[in-house]
Design a protein around this motif. Structure first.
Motif, PDB file in Angstrom:
ATOM      1  N   ALA A 108       0.820  -1.216   0.000  1.00 16.95           N
ATOM      2  CA  ALA A 108       0.000   0.000   0.000  1.00 16.95           C
ATOM      3  C   ALA A 108       0.855   1.267   0.000  1.00 16.95           C
ATOM      4  CB  ALA A 108      -0.941  -0.010   1.202  1.00 16.95           C
ATOM      5  N   VAL A 109       1.936   1.263   0.760  1.00 20.73           N
ATOM      6  CA  VAL A 109       2.800   2.448   0.815  1.00 20.73           C
ATOM      7  C   VAL A 109       3.455   2.683  -0.542  1.00 20.73           C
ATOM      8  CG1 VAL A 109       4.879   3.446   1.839  1.00 20.73           C
ATOM      9  CG2 VAL A 109       3.201   2.302   3.294  1.00 20.73           C
ATOM     10  N   GLN A 110       4.007   1.632  -1.133  1.00 17.86           N
ATOM     11  CA  GLN A 110       4.651   1.777  -2.429  1.00 17.86           C
ATOM     12  C   GLN A 110       3.662   2.252  -3.490  1.00 17.86           C
ATOM     13  OE1 GLN A 110       7.694   1.813  -3.182  1.00 17.86           O
ATOM     14  NE2 GLN A 110       8.872   0.521  -1.808  1.00 17.86           N
ATOM     15  N   LEU A 111       2.456   1.701  -3.447  1.00 23.51           N
ATOM     16  CA  LEU A 111       1.457   2.089  -4.437  1.00 23.51           C
ATOM     17  C   LEU A 111       1.085   3.556  -4.275  1.00 23.51           C
ATOM     18  CD1 LEU A 111      -0.431   1.323  -6.748  1.00 23.51           C
ATOM     19  CD2 LEU A 111      -2.161   0.710  -5.041  1.00 23.51           C
ATOM     20  N   TYR A 112       0.871   3.993  -3.031  1.00 18.77           N
ATOM     21  CA  TYR A 112       0.503   5.394  -2.838  1.00 18.77           C
ATOM     22  C   TYR A 112       1.628   6.326  -3.278  1.00 18.77           C
ATOM     23  CZ  TYR A 112      -1.107   9.768  -0.999  1.00 18.77           C
ATOM     24  OH  TYR A 112      -1.507  11.081  -0.911  1.00 18.77           O
ATOM     25  N   ILE A 113       2.877   5.960  -2.984  1.00 14.33           N
ATOM     26  CA  ILE A 113       4.006   6.786  -3.424  1.00 14.33           C
ATOM     27  C   ILE A 113       4.033   6.882  -4.939  1.00 14.33           C
ATOM     28  CG2 ILE A 113       6.536   6.898  -3.539  1.00 14.33           C
ATOM     29  CD1 ILE A 113       6.605   5.711  -0.708  1.00 14.33           C
ATOM     30  N   SER A 114       3.725   5.778  -5.609  1.00 12.67           N
ATOM     31  CA  SER A 114       3.700   5.794  -7.075  1.00 12.67           C
ATOM     32  C   SER A 114       2.588   6.700  -7.595  1.00 12.67           C
ATOM     33  CB  SER A 114       3.513   4.379  -7.618  1.00 12.67           C
ATOM     34  OG  SER A 114       4.649   3.581  -7.354  1.00 12.67           O
ATOM     35  N   ILE A 115       1.402   6.608  -7.002  1.00 10.60           N
ATOM     36  CA  ILE A 115       0.294   7.471  -7.412  1.00 10.60           C
ATOM     37  C   ILE A 115       0.666   8.938  -7.218  1.00 10.60           C
ATOM     38  CG2 ILE A 115      -2.071   8.178  -6.849  1.00 10.60           C
ATOM     39  CD1 ILE A 115      -2.599   5.216  -6.093  1.00 10.60           C
ATOM     40  N   ALA A 116       1.170   9.255  -6.031  1.00 15.08           N
ATOM     41  CA  ALA A 116       1.552  10.639  -5.734  1.00 15.08           C
ATOM     42  C   ALA A 116       2.690  11.094  -6.637  1.00 15.08           C
ATOM     43  CB  ALA A 116       1.955  10.766  -4.263  1.00 15.08           C
ATOM     44  N   GLY A 117       3.666  10.225  -6.838  1.00 13.13           N
ATOM     45  CA  GLY A 117       4.836  10.589  -7.635  1.00 13.13           C
ATOM     46  C   GLY A 117       4.501  10.859  -9.088  1.00 13.13           C
ATOM     47  N   LEU A 118       3.615  10.053  -9.667  1.00 12.76           N
ATOM     48  CA  LEU A 118       3.238  10.241 -11.068  1.00 12.76           C
ATOM     49  C   LEU A 118       2.546  11.589 -11.284  1.00 12.76           C
ATOM     50  CD1 LEU A 118       1.954   6.631 -11.817  1.00 12.76           C
ATOM     51  CD2 LEU A 118       3.868   7.771 -12.984  1.00 12.76           C
ATOM     52  N   ALA A 119       1.821  12.042 -10.287  1.00 14.56           N
ATOM     53  CA  ALA A 119       1.180  13.357 -10.374  1.00 14.56           C
ATOM     54  C   ALA A 119       2.144  14.471  -9.979  1.00 14.56           C
ATOM     55  CB  ALA A 119      -0.051  13.389  -9.469  1.00 14.56           C
ATOM     56  N   TYR A 120       2.859  14.265  -8.902  1.00  8.77           N
ATOM     57  CA  TYR A 120       3.736  15.295  -8.329  1.00  8.77           C
ATOM     58  C   TYR A 120       4.845  15.701  -9.287  1.00  8.77           C
ATOM     59  CZ  TYR A 120       7.115  17.254  -4.947  1.00  8.77           C
ATOM     60  OH  TYR A 120       8.004  18.049  -4.279  1.00  8.77           O
ATOM     61  N   PHE A 121       5.534  14.739  -9.874  1.00  9.30           N
ATOM     62  CA  PHE A 121       6.677  15.062 -10.737  1.00  9.30           C
ATOM     63  C   PHE A 121       6.223  15.874 -11.945  1.00  9.30           C
ATOM     64  CE2 PHE A 121       9.629  14.371 -14.200  1.00  9.30           C
ATOM     65  CZ  PHE A 121      10.855  14.588 -13.603  1.00  9.30           C
ATOM     66  N   TYR A 122       5.133  15.453 -12.545  1.00 11.73           N
ATOM     67  CA  TYR A 122       4.614  16.146 -13.732  1.00 11.73           C
ATOM     68  C   TYR A 122       4.296  17.601 -13.411  1.00 11.73           C
ATOM     69  CZ  TYR A 122       1.491  16.957 -17.772  1.00 11.73           C
ATOM     70  OH  TYR A 122       0.884  17.443 -18.906  1.00 11.73           O
ATOM     71  N   LEU A 123       3.582  17.833 -12.307  1.00 15.13           N
ATOM     72  CA  LEU A 123       3.134  19.177 -11.978  1.00 15.13           C
ATOM     73  C   LEU A 123       4.255  20.055 -11.437  1.00 15.13           C
ATOM     74  CD1 LEU A 123      -0.326  18.299 -10.403  1.00 15.13           C
ATOM     75  CD2 LEU A 123       0.118  19.272 -12.671  1.00 15.13           C
ATOM     76  N   SER A 124       5.102  19.506 -10.595  1.00 12.78           N
ATOM     77  CA  SER A 124       6.160  20.329  -9.999  1.00 12.78           C
ATOM     78  C   SER A 124       7.271  20.649 -10.992  1.00 12.78           C
ATOM     79  CB  SER A 124       6.749  19.641  -8.764  1.00 12.78           C
ATOM     80  OG  SER A 124       7.390  18.435  -9.121  1.00 12.78           O
ATOM     81  N   ASN A 125       7.341  19.893 -12.076  1.00 18.20           N
ATOM     82  CA  ASN A 125       8.379  20.120 -13.091  1.00 18.20           C
ATOM     83  C   ASN A 125       7.787  20.545 -14.432  1.00 18.20           C
ATOM     84  OD1 ASN A 125      11.102  19.036 -11.818  1.00 18.20           O
ATOM     85  ND2 ASN A 125       9.497  17.608 -11.241  1.00 18.20           N
ATOM     86  N   ASN A 126       6.538  21.032 -14.417  1.00 22.01           N
ATOM     87  CA  ASN A 126       5.878  21.320 -15.692  1.00 22.01           C
ATOM     88  C   ASN A 126       6.575  22.400 -16.505  1.00 22.01           C
ATOM     89  OD1 ASN A 126       4.145  24.024 -15.707  1.00 22.01           O
ATOM     90  ND2 ASN A 126       4.047  23.216 -13.629  1.00 22.01           N
ATOM     91  N   HIS A 127       7.215  23.359 -15.854  1.00 23.39           N
ATOM     92  CA  HIS A 127       7.894  24.433 -16.598  1.00 23.39           C
ATOM     93  C   HIS A 127       9.070  23.881 -17.410  1.00 23.39           C
ATOM     94  CE1 HIS A 127       5.449  27.427 -14.613  1.00 23.39           C
ATOM     95  NE2 HIS A 127       5.792  26.947 -13.435  1.00 23.39           N
ATOM     96  N   THR A 128       9.916  23.116 -16.751  1.00 18.00           N
ATOM     97  CA  THR A 128      11.080  22.567 -17.453  1.00 18.00           C
ATOM     98  C   THR A 128      10.657  21.513 -18.481  1.00 18.00           C
ATOM     99  OG1 THR A 128      11.395  21.022 -15.597  1.00 18.00           O
ATOM    100  CG2 THR A 128      12.729  23.025 -15.613  1.00 18.00           C
ATOM    101  N   LEU A 129       9.701  20.659 -18.113  1.00 20.18           N
ATOM    102  CA  LEU A 129       9.255  19.618 -19.045  1.00 20.18           C
ATOM    103  C   LEU A 129       8.584  20.235 -20.275  1.00 20.18           C
ATOM    104  CD1 LEU A 129       7.793  17.024 -16.501  1.00 20.18           C
ATOM    105  CD2 LEU A 129       9.913  16.811 -17.806  1.00 20.18           C
ATOM    106  N   SER A 130       7.776  21.265 -20.072  1.00 20.16           N
ATOM    107  CA  SER A 130       7.122  21.931 -21.203  1.00 20.16           C
ATOM    108  C   SER A 130       8.147  22.547 -22.135  1.00 20.16           C
ATOM    109  CB  SER A 130       6.162  23.016 -20.705  1.00 20.16           C
ATOM    110  OG  SER A 130       5.071  22.461 -20.006  1.00 20.16           O
TER     111      SER A 130
END
Length: 223
Positions: free
Chosen positions: A170-192
């Motif tokens: 459960a912990v690993q799964l939640y980290i994956s869910i959060a990470g898939l959203a978090y990385f995209y949004l927190s790095n959207n300027h550089t990724l864009s």
């Protein structure tokens, strides 16, 4: 009729209650103001004077209620976690089928991060400080435990029903869910910039949520 002594006691109790409500309201106003100030300027750049101005209070009240800037920053972090945990409880994942529960958690996490960019900014700031504030908190682990427990129960229900594969942590799964959203949004300027695409355009955001959901469900569902 009540005696004078009982009336006086009741009046005193009312005054204490009103003062308590005022104190609670003031602390919440300070926390919300500090949340915006820390998100805008980081821990190093935020100023108590700026927070006091945002909250419309005398800065002495901030020191009275919270102690100092580091203590206030921790209180803000705890409040942001409390906000997301409270909202997660309202999902009532235990009432949904296991696949629907996981899909709902994925969409909620994504939507919450979109609606509260300050949450991501505050986490970035705390990570720069190696979580030195959160390490002193007695509340953070208690806040996260109910979510992990609920998600674990959802995964176990899915395993028993034959829809989920076994061995999903459960912990690993939640980290994956959060990470898939978090990385995209927190790095959207550089990724864009790197990929030459506006990753915050409505179509791109919709595509991202679909992608995250498919990735997560592809992992938990049985073949």
């Amino acid at each position: 009729m009540p005696s004078p002594s009982s009336a006086t006691a009741a009046s005193a109790a009312t005054i204490v209650e009103l003062r308590t409500r005022d104190a609670d309201r003031t602390q919440q106003e300070i926390l919300r103001a500090a949340m915006h100030e820390f998100a805008a300027s980081g821990l190093g750049g935020a100023r108590i004077d700026g927070i006091a101005e945002r909250a419309g209070v005398n800065k002495r009240l901030i020191y009275y209620y919270f102690g100092g800037k580091d203590e206030l920053f921790l209180a803000v972090l705890e409040q942001t976690y409390a906000d997301i945990r409270d909202a997660e409880r309202e999902l009532h994942l235990e009432r949904l089928s296991p696949p629907d529960a996981v899909r709902r958690l994925v969409s909620f996490t994504w939507e919450h991060y979109l609606a509260h960019p300050e949450f991501l900014t505050l986490l970035n700031s705390e990570n720069l400080h190696r979580a030195r504030h959160l390490k002193t908190s007695s509340r953070i682990r208690e806040m996260n435990s109910p979510l992990v427990q609920t998600l674990g129960e959802v995964l176990e229900r899915g395993r028993r029903e034959g829809t989920f594969r076994g061995g999903v942590d459960a912990v690993q799964l939640y980290i994956s869910i959060a990470g898939l959203a978090y990385f995209y949004l927190s790095n959207n300027h550089t990724l864009s910039t790197i990929f030459g695409r506006d990753l915050m355009a409505p179509k791109a955001l919709s595509e991202r949520l679909s992608h995250i959901t498919e990735v997560v469900m592809g992992y938990v569902l049985r073949d």
